[in-house]
Design a protein around this motif. Structure first.
Motif, PDB file in Angstrom:
ATOM      1  N   ARG A 198       5.314   4.680   2.737  1.00 21.60           N
ATOM      2  CA  ARG A 198       4.793   6.010   3.081  1.00 21.60           C
ATOM      3  C   ARG A 198       5.540   7.073   2.276  1.00 21.60           C
ATOM      4  O   ARG A 198       6.753   7.213   2.367  1.00 21.60           O
ATOM      5  CB  ARG A 198       4.964   6.266   4.574  1.00 21.60           C
ATOM      6  CG  ARG A 198       4.268   7.528   5.055  1.00 21.60           C
ATOM      7  CD  ARG A 198       4.304   7.590   6.558  1.00 21.60           C
ATOM      8  NE  ARG A 198       3.545   8.708   7.068  1.00 21.60           N
ATOM      9  CZ  ARG A 198       3.357   8.972   8.354  1.00 21.60           C
ATOM     10  NH1 ARG A 198       3.881   8.133   9.260  1.00 21.60           N
ATOM     11  NH2 ARG A 198       2.652   9.998   8.709  1.00 21.60           N
ATOM     12  N   THR A 199       4.777   7.806   1.508  1.00 18.54           N
ATOM     13  CA  THR A 199       5.374   8.876   0.691  1.00 18.54           C
ATOM     14  C   THR A 199       5.551  10.122   1.541  1.00 18.54           C
ATOM     15  O   THR A 199       4.888  10.290   2.569  1.00 18.54           O
ATOM     16  CB  THR A 199       4.494   9.186  -0.517  1.00 18.54           C
ATOM     17  OG1 THR A 199       3.202   9.592  -0.051  1.00 18.54           O
ATOM     18  CG2 THR A 199       4.359   7.977  -1.423  1.00 18.54           C
ATOM     19  N   GLY A 218      -5.878  10.808  -8.586  1.00 23.47           N
ATOM     20  CA  GLY A 218      -5.658  10.082  -9.826  1.00 23.47           C
ATOM     21  C   GLY A 218      -4.399   9.244  -9.821  1.00 23.47           C
ATOM     22  O   GLY A 218      -3.357   9.669  -9.342  1.00 23.47           O
ATOM     23  N   THR A 219      -4.517   8.031 -10.347  1.00 29.54           N
ATOM     24  CA  THR A 219      -3.383   7.134 -10.545  1.00 29.54           C
ATOM     25  C   THR A 219      -3.407   6.697 -12.009  1.00 29.54           C
ATOM     26  O   THR A 219      -4.457   6.305 -12.524  1.00 29.54           O
ATOM     27  CB  THR A 219      -3.476   5.912  -9.628  1.00 29.54           C
ATOM     28  OG1 THR A 219      -3.544   6.355  -8.269  1.00 29.54           O
ATOM     29  CG2 THR A 219      -2.260   5.020  -9.792  1.00 29.54           C
ATOM     30  N   VAL A 249       0.865  -1.199   0.000  1.00 37.31           N
ATOM     31  CA  VAL A 249       0.000   0.000   0.000  1.00 37.31           C
ATOM     32  C   VAL A 249       0.888   1.230   0.000  1.00 37.31           C
ATOM     33  O   VAL A 249       1.831   1.323   0.796  1.00 37.31           O
ATOM     34  CB  VAL A 249      -0.945   0.015   1.209  1.00 37.31           C
ATOM     35  CG1 VAL A 249      -1.862   1.241   1.152  1.00 37.31           C
ATOM     36  CG2 VAL A 249      -1.767  -1.265   1.253  1.00 37.31           C
ATOM     37  N   LEU A 250       0.595   2.187  -0.890  1.00 38.87           N
ATOM     38  CA  LEU A 250       1.356   3.423  -0.994  1.00 38.87           C
ATOM     39  C   LEU A 250       0.463   4.608  -0.633  1.00 38.87           C
ATOM     40  O   LEU A 250      -0.720   4.642  -1.002  1.00 38.87           O
ATOM     41  CB  LEU A 250       1.900   3.638  -2.416  1.00 38.87           C
ATOM     42  CG  LEU A 250       2.996   2.688  -2.902  1.00 38.87           C
ATOM     43  CD1 LEU A 250       2.383   1.419  -3.478  1.00 38.87           C
ATOM     44  CD2 LEU A 250       3.882   3.373  -3.929  1.00 38.87           C
ATOM     45  N   GLY A 251       1.047   5.584   0.080  1.00 37.38           N
ATOM     46  CA  GLY A 251       0.298   6.783   0.462  1.00 37.38           C
ATOM     47  C   GLY A 251       1.033   7.587   1.507  1.00 37.38           C
ATOM     48  O   GLY A 251       2.046   7.153   2.067  1.00 37.38           O
ATOM     49  N   ARG A 252       0.471   8.779   1.790  1.00 38.77           N
ATOM     50  CA  ARG A 252       1.132   9.654   2.760  1.00 38.77           C
ATOM     51  C   ARG A 252       0.774   9.316   4.199  1.00 38.77           C
ATOM     52  O   ARG A 252       1.431   9.781   5.123  1.00 38.77           O
ATOM     53  CB  ARG A 252       0.725  11.122   2.492  1.00 38.77           C
ATOM     54  CG  ARG A 252       1.331  11.684   1.215  1.00 38.77           C
ATOM     55  CD  ARG A 252       1.070  13.186   1.065  1.00 38.77           C
ATOM     56  NE  ARG A 252      -0.340  13.471   0.866  1.00 38.77           N
ATOM     57  CZ  ARG A 252      -1.090  14.187   1.705  1.00 38.77           C
ATOM     58  NH1 ARG A 252      -0.568  14.648   2.825  1.00 38.77           N
ATOM     59  NH2 ARG A 252      -2.358  14.420   1.441  1.00 38.77           N
ATOM     60  N   CYS A 299      -0.336  13.169  -3.611  1.00 40.69           N
ATOM     61  CA  CYS A 299      -0.583  11.786  -3.194  1.00 40.69           C
ATOM     62  C   CYS A 299      -1.596  11.769  -2.059  1.00 40.69           C
ATOM     63  O   CYS A 299      -1.511  12.562  -1.125  1.00 40.69           O
ATOM     64  CB  CYS A 299       0.715  11.104  -2.751  1.00 40.69           C
ATOM     65  SG  CYS A 299       1.910  10.897  -4.088  1.00 40.69           S
ATOM     66  N   SER A 300      -2.539  10.829  -2.134  1.00 42.12           N
ATOM     67  CA  SER A 300      -3.532  10.703  -1.071  1.00 42.12           C
ATOM     68  C   SER A 300      -2.925   9.967   0.116  1.00 42.12           C
ATOM     69  O   SER A 300      -1.817   9.421   0.046  1.00 42.12           O
ATOM     70  CB  SER A 300      -4.766   9.961  -1.590  1.00 42.12           C
ATOM     71  OG  SER A 300      -5.320  10.646  -2.701  1.00 42.12           O
TER      72      SER A 300
END
Length: 328
Positions: free
Chosen positions: A17-18, A50-51, A5-8, A25-26
């Motif tokens: 974690r971005t 959007g991705t 899972v990718l996200g902030r 980024c959401s």
């Protein structure tokens, strides 16, 4: 595990974690999971910004299979409008994991267990180079390198966050200073506007005063022209009066000369009359016989003297009238 899972705002072992600065980024942007049916990985879009896979939008709540060489991008653009400043992209590389043994019941996970890590560390410390363990060692080293890079990126993100916070504070101070300067400039502009309005009012008053002065000057010029014309008329009348006076003086002189001549004629007539009377008396004394003739001649002479006296009186009265006119 076989899910990433990718996200902030994601947490956990299977989370990437971005940085917080990546506002495009959401908090939970996308999820990459193993699909048993297809035997590959699918990308699930969880974002609102959007991705995209190979510039094609996946769509929130939609999935798309990933293949080696695909490019996944995160963007804050609307629909398919993307800008270079708001894009984070990465390529998909599929690495074959070491095949599990035939008697193994559970599939091999992407991340080795602690026991496997201890075995790998022991093997690495002992410098054992078994062909069967080489892929696992390479995967472990790659994982360590990725974690080191992730930690380095996190430190960079923290430093960038601190820099961003500092810049935001400076920007806030600059904004406050700018607002203060703008308010001062606005006040100065309003004051300048008021001064301009006052100057415009003064200009209008001066313009009205100038128009009044010009009107007064025009009236004065007209009065001057009228006065000049009146002066010319008065000069002409004076010249005419002087000419009339001169003519009256000349007439008076002529009248006085005529009166003097009449007086001389009267005196001569009186002298002649006296002479005639003396002659008549002498004639009466000498020649009595001519008394009748002398009396008749005397009557004629008296009548002539009376007429002459009337003519002298008339001439004297006319000369006096002309003298009075000339005196006026």
């Amino acid at each position: 595990g076989r899910e990433l899972v990718l996200g902030r705002g994601v947490k956990g072992a299977n989370a990437v974690r971005t940085p917080a600065e990546w506002l495009h980024c959401s908090s939970r942007h996308c999820r990459v999971a193993w699909n048993r049916d297809t035997g590959g990985y699918d990308l699930h879009d969880l974002s609102t910004n959007g991705t995209f896979v190979n510039t094609e939008r996946v769509g929130k709540g939609q999935s798309r299979p990933l293949a080696a060489g695909d490019t996944v991008t995160f963007s804050s653009g609307v629909e398919d409008q993307c800008t270079e400043e708001s894009v984070v992209a990465f390529k998909v590389h599929l690495v074959e994991a070491p095949r599990p043994k035939r008697n193994s019941r559970a599939p091999m996970e992407a991340e080795p267990s602690p026991k496997l890590l201890r075995v790998q560390q022991a093997l690495e410390g002992a410098a054992v180079s078994s062909p069967a363990l080489q892929p696992a060692l390479e995967l472990s080293r790659s994982n360590k390198e990725l974690r080191a890079r992730l930690e380095e990126e996190r430190q960079k993100a923290l430093r960038l966050q601190e820099t961003l916070t500092k810049v935001q504070r400076e920007a806030s101070v600059a904004s406050e200073n700018l607002e203060l300067k703008l308010s001062e400039a606005d006040a100065q502009a309003k004051a300048a506007g008021r001064r301009a309005e006052e100057a415009e009012a003064q200009r209008g008053a001066l313009q009205a005063q100038l128009e009044r002065v010009q009107s007064e000057l025009k009236a004065m010029e007209q009065e001057r022209d009228h006065a000049r014309q009146a002066m010319l008329r008065e000069r002409a009348a004076r010249q005419q009066a002087e000419l009339g006076c001169q003519q009256a003086v000349e007439g008076r002189e002529k009248a006085l000369a005529g009166l003097a001549s009449l007086q001389d004629a009267k005196q001569a007539s009186r002298d002649r009359t006296l002479v005639l009377h003396a002659r008549l008396r002498d004639a009466v004394d000498v020649h009595g016989q001519h008394t009748a003739h002398l009396r008749e001649a005397l009557g004629h002479a008296e009548r002539f003297a009376a007429d002459l006296q009337e003519a002298c009186d008339a001439a004297q009265a006319e000369g006096a009238a002309q003298a009075e006119v000339a005196g006026k």
